[in-house]
Design an enzyme around this catalytic site. Sequence first.
Site: not given
Length: 421
Positions: A119, A124, A400, A22-23, A308
């Site tokens: 968020c 952030r 997501r 994803k990233n 993460d």
Amino acid sequence: MEKLVINGGKPLKGRVKISGAKNAVLPIIAATLLGQDKVSVLEEVPDLDDVQTISAVLQKLGVKTEYNAELNELRVDATEISCFEAPYDLVRKMRASFLIMGPLLARCGKAKISLPGGCAIGTRPIDLHLKGFEALGAQIKIGHGFIEAAAPNGLIGSRVYLDFPSVGATENILMAAAMAKGQTVLENPAQEPEIVDLANYLNVMGAKIRGAGTNVIKIDGREKLIGHGYTIIPDRIEAGTYMVAAAMTKGDVFIENAISEHLKPVIAKLKEAGVGLEESVDGIRVFADKRTRAVDIKTMPYPGFPTDMQAQFMAMLAVSDGAGLVTETVFENRFMHVDELKRMGANIKIDGRTSIVTGVGKLTGCQVKATDLRAGAAMVLAGLVAEGQTQVGYIHHIDRGYDKLVEKLIALGADIKRVDG
Ligand code: UD1
């Protein structure tokens, strides 16, 4: 609203294939905006809500995108761009939308993007992104909820030092500098594998970037980049999540596609916890036949322990022997999963940026919620070992970033389903 219903207690066994990262794919989709003349065909693109969101952002700019979920292939035709503005409804949904600023500025000389806003895991800010654009000669205006950047005569290569190795700022600056006049030297950039993947994609488009993955990146700007095919790297966080799942459930799982080099701190900590690991070129086998031992973890920029993976490790520590310290240094306020884990019987105390997790004999299933993407993964892991039934709500956060989570877990023997209500 959909939720996940999990009946815990089944050891996971078998093989799981890791999807594209994803990233890595989000910045690479943003980078397709730089591709002129030809369509970019991206392979191993995971079927995620975030991929749809960033594709929708590109479509707002007049770019054509077409996703084939069966082939995991995304075609992006950015030969023409008709608009420079990313609206609030999309940027609010996903902060990574801000990654289009660098490429828009480079390709079109201007960009207008809604301020990302707060968020779930801290404030952030985007100051480092903006500092980088300004160093390359862009003028920045903030007002009415928008950030406008302009470089009517093009960007100019420069020396940029990042006070913190921000992943997003490194990516945005890389994309902007790829088409600036002259050389940019980016000091103290993020060194994540996703940065290297983005640089590799930019290079096949014709960019000249050296040093991605180290602490200095040199970028010689090019006048034009051409759309190109590219295959996305496997998702190290998805891999790490299944590794922890195998360990916690006392299972035996081969994590196909996992790249050990990208997972060094996760592998080291699992070994320290007493988990069996066999690394090979095709992936990593993870097996355990007894409870894990508590370990301490401290999140750091790559190559340190990934933030993460913090929530997933906390779920594992909740049912490990002994007590472990979890220190979060990358984000403020990334302990939202603690209260949810406590509802399942976990023994966790928070002291500032550190949590003390003392393993309990068992967790008990109950209703919990995914407070963010990785926190959601942690709740699923907890549910897999809890006594009785766990119901995880707010799963749009999980959608997501985890491709076919339910299908993959069922194939490994978990009792999990997605239900309405
Ligand atoms: C990316 C990842 C996210 C991961 C994070 C850290 C994507 C799409 N997301 O997020 O999954 O958790 O890296 O590994 O790749 N900061 C500033 N000013 C800035 C930018 C960042 O102070 O201009 C701070 C942030 O507030 C945060 C820290 O730097 O405390 C790390 O943020 P950053 O590395 O930028 O993360 P993201 O790119 O947002």
